[in-house]
Design an enzyme around this catalytic site. Structure first.
Site, mmCIF file in Angstrom:
data_model
loop_
_atom_site.group_PDB
_atom_site.id
_atom_site.type_symbol
_atom_site.label_atom_id
_atom_site.label_comp_id
_atom_site.label_asym_id
_atom_site.label_seq_id
_atom_site.Cartn_x
_atom_site.Cartn_y
_atom_site.Cartn_z
ATOM 1 N N CYS A 54 -23.741 -21.383 79.419
ATOM 2 C CA CYS A 54 -23.988 -20.966 78.034
ATOM 3 C C CYS A 54 -23.551 -19.516 77.842
ATOM 4 C CB CYS A 54 -25.454 -21.132 77.683
ATOM 5 S SG CYS A 54 -26.031 -22.836 77.847
ATOM 6 N N CYS A 110 -28.329 -20.776 80.267
ATOM 7 C CA CYS A 110 -27.762 -20.966 81.609
ATOM 8 C C CYS A 110 -26.440 -20.200 81.737
ATOM 9 C CB CYS A 110 -27.540 -22.453 81.874
ATOM 10 S SG CYS A 110 -26.254 -23.194 80.845
#
Length: 78
Positions: free
Chosen positions: A14, A11
């Site tokens: 991340c 994501c």
């Protein structure tokens, strides 16, 4: 040499964590083994439900939020 793992499914948070780790390493002139763990089954082995997770030398430092560059630098200095 430090071993750094970023646990997350890929994501935006991340990716930001990964970018911040790389910037912190660059700013400090350090090298480390940096690994992105994106496989959900491997992430679950660490018993975490919220990502991203920043681990340094198998110690969980940040969970569920993006660690900022200065915070990561402090972790790396210790």
């Amino acid at each position: 040499m430090k071993n750094i793992k970023i646990l997350g499914t890929g994501c935006a948070k991340c990716k930001s964590t990964y970018d911040n780790v790389m910037k912190a390493l660059n700013d400090l002139g350090m090298e480390a083994n940096v690994e992105k763990v994106e496989d959900i089954m491997k992430i679950m082995e660490y018993n975490v439900l919220t990502t991203p997770v920043l681990m340094i030398d198998e110690v969980m430092k940040v969970k569920g939020r993006v660690a900022d560059v200065n915070e990561i630098k402090e972790f790396l200095k210790n």
